[in-house]
Design a protein around this motif. Structure first.
Motif, PDB file in Angstrom:
ATOM      1  N   HIS A  77       0.829  -1.193   0.000  1.00 55.65           N
ATOM      2  CA  HIS A  77       0.000   0.000   0.000  1.00 55.65           C
ATOM      3  C   HIS A  77       0.874   1.257   0.000  1.00 55.65           C
ATOM      4  CE1 HIS A  77       0.863  -0.349   4.337  1.00 55.65           C
ATOM      5  NE2 HIS A  77       0.642   0.952   4.399  1.00 55.65           N
ATOM      6  N   ALA A  78       0.345   2.302  -0.580  1.00 51.10           N
ATOM      7  CA  ALA A  78       1.058   3.580  -0.653  1.00 51.10           C
ATOM      8  C   ALA A  78       0.544   4.532   0.406  1.00 51.10           C
ATOM      9  CB  ALA A  78       0.884   4.199  -2.036  1.00 51.10           C
ATOM     10  N   VAL A  79       1.438   5.359   0.923  1.00 58.50           N
ATOM     11  CA  VAL A  79       1.077   6.461   1.825  1.00 58.50           C
ATOM     12  C   VAL A  79       1.254   7.745   1.012  1.00 58.50           C
ATOM     13  CG1 VAL A  79       1.615   7.665   3.966  1.00 58.50           C
ATOM     14  CG2 VAL A  79       1.819   5.169   3.851  1.00 58.50           C
ATOM     15  N   LEU A  80       0.182   8.498   0.862  1.00 54.64           N
ATOM     16  CA  LEU A  80       0.165   9.623  -0.071  1.00 54.64           C
ATOM     17  C   LEU A  80       0.031  10.962   0.628  1.00 54.64           C
ATOM     18  CD1 LEU A  80      -2.361   8.164  -2.679  1.00 54.64           C
ATOM     19  CD2 LEU A  80       0.130   7.937  -2.680  1.00 54.64           C
ATOM     20  N   ASP A  81       0.568  11.987  -0.031  1.00 53.72           N
ATOM     21  CA  ASP A  81       0.379  13.364   0.421  1.00 53.72           C
ATOM     22  C   ASP A  81       0.642  14.284  -0.771  1.00 53.72           C
ATOM     23  OD1 ASP A  81      -0.240  15.452   2.047  1.00 53.72           O
ATOM     24  OD2 ASP A  81       1.395  15.126   3.482  1.00 53.72           O
ATOM     25  N   LEU A  82       0.222  15.534  -0.632  1.00 47.81           N
ATOM     26  CA  LEU A  82       0.480  16.547  -1.658  1.00 47.81           C
ATOM     27  C   LEU A  82       1.365  17.630  -1.064  1.00 47.81           C
ATOM     28  CD1 LEU A  82      -3.038  17.024  -3.319  1.00 47.81           C
ATOM     29  CD2 LEU A  82      -1.026  15.955  -4.340  1.00 47.81           C
ATOM     30  N   ALA A  83       2.280  18.126  -1.871  1.00 51.85           N
ATOM     31  CA  ALA A  83       3.178  19.191  -1.429  1.00 51.85           C
ATOM     32  C   ALA A  83       3.331  20.202  -2.556  1.00 51.85           C
ATOM     33  CB  ALA A  83       4.541  18.617  -1.047  1.00 51.85           C
ATOM     34  N   GLY A  84       3.903  21.358  -2.223  1.00 51.70           N
ATOM     35  CA  GLY A  84       4.199  22.362  -3.241  1.00 51.70           C
ATOM     36  C   GLY A  84       3.169  23.452  -3.390  1.00 51.70           C
ATOM     37  N   LYS A 129      10.800   6.466  -3.928  1.00 52.17           N
ATOM     38  CA  LYS A 129      11.975   6.526  -4.798  1.00 52.17           C
ATOM     39  C   LYS A 129      13.160   5.745  -4.224  1.00 52.17           C
ATOM     40  CE  LYS A 129      13.701  10.924  -2.911  1.00 52.17           C
ATOM     41  NZ  LYS A 129      14.014  12.344  -3.251  1.00 52.17           N
ATOM     42  N   LEU A 130      13.131   5.425  -2.932  1.00 54.16           N
ATOM     43  CA  LEU A 130      14.217   4.672  -2.307  1.00 54.16           C
ATOM     44  C   LEU A 130      13.968   3.167  -2.322  1.00 54.16           C
ATOM     45  CD1 LEU A 130      14.914   6.956   0.790  1.00 54.16           C
ATOM     46  CD2 LEU A 130      16.052   6.972  -1.444  1.00 54.16           C
ATOM     47  N   ALA A 131      12.783   2.759  -2.746  1.00 49.43           N
ATOM     48  CA  ALA A 131      12.474   1.330  -2.828  1.00 49.43           C
ATOM     49  C   ALA A 131      13.154   0.734  -4.055  1.00 49.43           C
ATOM     50  CB  ALA A 131      10.961   1.123  -2.892  1.00 49.43           C
ATOM     51  N   SER A 132      13.268  -0.586  -4.091  1.00 49.84           N
ATOM     52  CA  SER A 132      13.870  -1.239  -5.248  1.00 49.84           C
ATOM     53  C   SER A 132      12.974  -1.072  -6.468  1.00 49.84           C
ATOM     54  CB  SER A 132      14.071  -2.724  -4.964  1.00 49.84           C
ATOM     55  OG  SER A 132      12.822  -3.397  -4.922  1.00 49.84           O
ATOM     56  N   PRO A 168       4.478  -0.462   3.754  1.00 49.77           N
ATOM     57  CA  PRO A 168       5.020  -1.502   4.647  1.00 49.77           C
ATOM     58  C   PRO A 168       6.437  -1.224   5.120  1.00 49.77           C
ATOM     59  CG  PRO A 168       3.875  -2.490   2.791  1.00 49.77           C
ATOM     60  CD  PRO A 168       3.961  -1.020   2.503  1.00 49.77           C
ATOM     61  N   LYS A 169       7.265  -0.583   4.275  1.00 52.71           N
ATOM     62  CA  LYS A 169       8.644  -0.305   4.666  1.00 52.71           C
ATOM     63  C   LYS A 169       8.823   1.085   5.251  1.00 52.71           C
ATOM     64  CE  LYS A 169      11.290  -3.508   1.858  1.00 52.71           C
ATOM     65  NZ  LYS A 169      12.495  -3.660   0.993  1.00 52.71           N
ATOM     66  N   ASP A 170       7.803   1.936   5.108  1.00 50.82           N
ATOM     67  CA  ASP A 170       7.855   3.312   5.595  1.00 50.82           C
ATOM     68  C   ASP A 170       9.085   4.055   5.071  1.00 50.82           C
ATOM     69  OD1 ASP A 170       6.949   5.563   6.909  1.00 50.82           O
ATOM     70  OD2 ASP A 170       7.986   5.073   8.779  1.00 50.82           O
TER      71      ASP A 170
END
Length: 375
Positions: free
Chosen positions: A228-235, A282-285, A276-278
């Motif tokens: 699952h993804a954890v999402l947010d908006l920035a900018g 972009k740092l995931a494989s 799951p990895k928090d």
């Protein structure tokens, strides 16, 4: 039971390498296999044009025309809608151009010209995933913003037009600055347009974000094959028209020095973390990013079905190549459970061995699609 809508027939005329391709579909899962360059992705691109925008390749209209120099192209589909009853005729939707130098494509619904491609959203919602999107989490902000805005448009059909209004007004403001215009009355008029459109864009984005987070959370246990993804908006964080209008006025000198508008919905970015990895996506494989992206598209499909009552059409290009057998089997099952229709491509027929026996499967070679024979 399939929620629909469902494409039962697709016809491509002079579209890329398809001189004339006429396909019939009876099942919710459809797979196209064949060598690279055969025309598999072209079929998915044609389907994507049955929704607003420039399609899954964002290509120029002239590039979609057959290379034989005939001129335009046409894509049409027969569609069984949600409220279809036995004996009813299907809805016919289509799009195309009559000449390669045409600036916009025509859209027809039951042979009647539509005012804009937005009318297609009343009948069909398309979501897609292509190999070009594999670098979404490591690429530029504009790619993620475009990806997210298509998600927003599935729930807010006018979002695309609103974005166009904002961009048009912003270009006018930037041009005035470049030309040395100082009259505040001129700026006030353009900034009012920017503020109205920009605040509406942000409000639609935030509304979609809230619903998408909820859909992801609700399905976390059921979709274990894809993280699952954890999402947010920035900018950009302003959804109040008057507040944004005041900020634009305050920022004129700063923006003039920069030569562009520094604050607005055009600077927004979709932030994604691997749940799951928090860790930042972009740092995931590479494999984890692919699985995360698939999970995000599936979450959007579930949200569309929940909010609109209609299942989306999924277009998954070269989807199975980097998934192990467990995840491929899970993907096919999840797509079936969505109740809509999923079109997939792959170079190797073996990648689709775990598809249900009654799935529609075609071999594509040199712009010709032929149903697979299992006898």
């Amino acid at each position: 039971m399939q929620a629909g809508p469902r494409i039962t027939r697709l016809t491509l005329t002079s579209f890329r390498n398809h001189a004339r391709t006429d396909l019939r579909f009876t099942e919710p899962l459809v797979a196209f296999t064949g060598p690279n360059g055969a025309g598999k992705t072209n079929i998915l691109e044609a389907i994507s044009l049955l929704s607003p925008g420039r399609g899954l390749r964002r290509a120029k209209l002239a590039d979609m025309c057959s290379s034989d120099g005939a001129g335009g192209f046409a894509v049409s589909a027969e569609l069984v809608p949600m409220d279809h009853e036995e004996g009813d005729d299907p809805i016919t939707i289509g799009t195309g151009i009559t000449a390669p130098d045409t600036s916009s494509r025509e859209v027809r619904i039951d042979k009647v010209p539509a005012k804009s491609s937005d009318a297609l959203l009343e009948h069909l919602i398309c979501l897609w995933l292509t190999p070009a999107m594999d670098g979404l989490f490591t690429g530029g902000t504009s790619d993620r913003r475009r990806f997210y805005d298509r998600m927003v448009m599935a729930l807010h059909p006018t979002h695309g037009r609103t974005a166009t209004r904002f961009e048009t007004a912003m270009r006018a403001r930037n041009k005035m600055m470049d030309e040395g215009v100082t009259d505040p009355v001129w700026f006030e008029g353009v900034e009012a347009q920017m503020a109205e459109a920009g605040a509406a864009m942000q409000a639609a984005r935030l509304s979609t974000l809230s619903l998408l987070k909820q859909a992801i959370e609700e399905a976390r246990g059921a979709v274990s094959a894809f993280p699952h993804a954890v999402l947010d908006l920035a900018g950009f964080d302003i959804s109040d028209e008057q507040v944004y209008r005041a900020r634009l006025a305050e920022g004129r000198h700063r923006d003039r020095a920069a030569g562009r508008t520094l604050e607005g919905p055009h600077r927004a970015d979709l932030l994604v973390r691997h749940g799951p990895k928090d860790v930042e996506a972009k740092l995931a494989s590479t494999g984890e990013q692919k699985a995360l992206l698939i999970g995000l598209v599936l979450a959007q499909a579930r949200l569309v079905k929940r909010e609109t009552g209609r299942a989306a059409i999924l277009l998954l290009d070269e989807i199975a190549a980097h998934l192990d057998e467990r995840r491929r089997t899970a993907l096919f099952a999840l797509c079936t459970d969505l109740g809509g229709q999923t079109f997939m491509t792959g170079t190797d027929r073996a990648l689709f061995e775990s598809l249900p026996d009654d799935a529609d499967q075609f071999e594509v070679r040199d712009g010709t699609a032929t149903p697979w024979s299992f006898t």
